[in-house]
Design a protein around this motif. Structure first.
Motif, mmCIF file in Angstrom:
data_model
loop_
_atom_site.group_PDB
_atom_site.id
_atom_site.type_symbol
_atom_site.label_atom_id
_atom_site.label_comp_id
_atom_site.label_asym_id
_atom_site.label_seq_id
_atom_site.Cartn_x
_atom_site.Cartn_y
_atom_site.Cartn_z
ATOM 1 N N ALA A 131 48.303 34.022 42.037
ATOM 2 C CA ALA A 131 46.849 34.097 41.996
ATOM 3 C C ALA A 131 46.260 33.573 43.307
ATOM 4 C CB ALA A 131 46.312 33.282 40.828
ATOM 5 N N ILE A 132 45.376 34.354 43.874
ATOM 6 C CA ILE A 132 44.633 33.934 45.062
ATOM 7 C C ILE A 132 43.263 33.502 44.563
ATOM 8 C CG2 ILE A 132 43.679 34.651 47.284
ATOM 9 C CD1 ILE A 132 46.004 36.788 47.248
ATOM 10 N N THR A 133 42.995 32.215 44.639
ATOM 11 C CA THR A 133 41.814 31.624 44.029
ATOM 12 C C THR A 133 40.841 31.185 45.110
ATOM 13 O OG1 THR A 133 43.182 30.824 42.205
ATOM 14 C CG2 THR A 133 40.999 29.850 42.441
ATOM 15 N N ILE A 134 39.612 31.702 45.032
ATOM 16 C CA ILE A 134 38.592 31.370 46.023
ATOM 17 C C ILE A 134 37.417 30.683 45.336
ATOM 18 C CG2 ILE A 134 37.085 32.223 47.856
ATOM 19 C CD1 ILE A 134 38.838 34.685 48.082
ATOM 20 N N PRO A 135 37.252 29.376 45.533
ATOM 21 C CA PRO A 135 36.064 28.697 45.017
ATOM 22 C C PRO A 135 34.889 28.965 45.947
ATOM 23 C CG PRO A 135 37.437 27.135 46.189
ATOM 24 C CD PRO A 135 38.150 28.475 46.247
ATOM 25 N N MET A 136 33.692 29.036 45.383
ATOM 26 C CA MET A 136 32.520 29.355 46.202
ATOM 27 C C MET A 136 31.340 28.467 45.849
ATOM 28 S SD MET A 136 32.811 33.512 46.400
ATOM 29 C CE MET A 136 33.396 33.664 44.714
ATOM 30 N N PHE A 155 42.215 36.898 42.224
ATOM 31 C CA PHE A 155 42.857 38.206 42.229
ATOM 32 C C PHE A 155 44.294 38.030 42.689
ATOM 33 C CE2 PHE A 155 41.076 37.479 46.367
ATOM 34 C CZ PHE A 155 41.966 38.032 47.272
ATOM 35 N N THR A 156 45.067 39.090 42.600
ATOM 36 C CA THR A 156 46.467 39.035 43.035
ATOM 37 C C THR A 156 46.778 40.216 43.936
ATOM 38 O OG1 THR A 156 47.287 40.311 41.146
ATOM 39 C CG2 THR A 156 47.166 37.916 40.876
ATOM 40 N N ILE A 157 47.780 40.036 44.774
ATOM 41 C CA ILE A 157 48.354 41.124 45.574
ATOM 42 C C ILE A 157 49.825 41.185 45.154
ATOM 43 C CG2 ILE A 157 48.796 42.027 47.883
ATOM 44 C CD1 ILE A 157 46.545 40.209 48.914
ATOM 45 N N PRO A 158 50.244 42.198 44.447
ATOM 46 C CA PRO A 158 51.575 42.203 43.843
ATOM 47 C C PRO A 158 52.730 41.923 44.797
ATOM 48 C CG PRO A 158 50.258 43.982 42.939
ATOM 49 C CD PRO A 158 49.459 43.393 44.065
ATOM 50 N N ASP A 159 52.621 42.367 46.053
ATOM 51 C CA ASP A 159 53.744 42.196 46.980
ATOM 52 C C ASP A 159 53.474 41.182 48.084
ATOM 53 O OD1 ASP A 159 51.870 43.604 48.435
ATOM 54 O OD2 ASP A 159 53.312 45.033 49.280
#
Length: 203
Positions: A131-136, A155-159
């Motif tokens: 998981a790529i987590t961006i707090p704002m 969001f995620t990037i599968p590779d």
């Protein structure tokens, strides 16, 4: 340790139309742009990270900021922002941190978004598909206490990131949470009679 290698750039966009079973007065757009790059330091110990930080900052800013601003319909369409970096398992968390915690990168985003506040962040080491987590928070320093704009997108990037890669991401929203109604910390301070450190407010 030579040159900037971007494998791909990924966009993530969602428009929130309802929340709590109630329609949004205005849809809330949350968007992110992420660059998947080769880790310029690899798995080797490097004492001075600054040369590669400087070499990558402008390139990453040019690759991500105009793209994200366009997804948001211009700087005027951005009210909150943040950033994140994920280094693959061969690298160090310091590598992820180095690429986003530099004014050579952050100021490009602030200028493009028309903001002047601190960019909240996450930086970590993980494998592909994490998981790529961006707090704002609000892009304006003056409005930094607005809890309406305390938001997180994920969001995620599968590779990505592969073991020898780093994902660098920027996120933005068009407004605060849909149906936000919890007040802000300045109101809390006034009610409690103390600042955020617990010191009494002056009369």
């Amino acid at each position: 340790m030579s040159g900037v290698v971007i494998r791909k750039v990924v966009d993530f966009v969602e428009d929130i139309l309802t929340e709590g079973g109630r329609p949004a007065a205005t849809p809330l757009r949350m968007a992110a742009c992420a660059a998947v790059i080769r880790n310029p330091w690899g798995s080797a110990w490097v004492e001075d990270l600054q040369p590669e930080i400087h070499a990558h900052a402008a390139v990453l800013g040019e690759a991500l900021v105009p793209r994200l601003v366009a997804l948001m319909g211009g700087a005027e369409g951005i009210e909150a922002f943040g950033k994140a970096a994920v280094v693959g398992t061969e690298g160090e968390v310091e590598h992820a941190a180095g690429l986003i915690h530099t004014l050579h990168f952050g100021n490009v985003f602030r200028a493009g978004a028309g903001g002047d506040s601190f960019l909240p962040f996450t930086n970590k080491r993980a494998g592909a598909g994490t998981a790529i987590t961006i707090p704002m928070t609000h892009k304006s320093q003056e409005s930094k206490g607005a809890r309406t704009h305390f938001l997180t997108m994920e969001f995620t990037i599968p590779d990505a990131p592969a073991a020898g890669e780093i994902v660098v991401a920027l996120g933005a929203t068009s407004g605060g949470r849909v149906h936000a109604r919890i007040g802000d910390r300045f109101r809390d301070m006034e009610f409690m009679g103390v600042d955020q450190a617990g010191r009494p407010l002056r009369p």
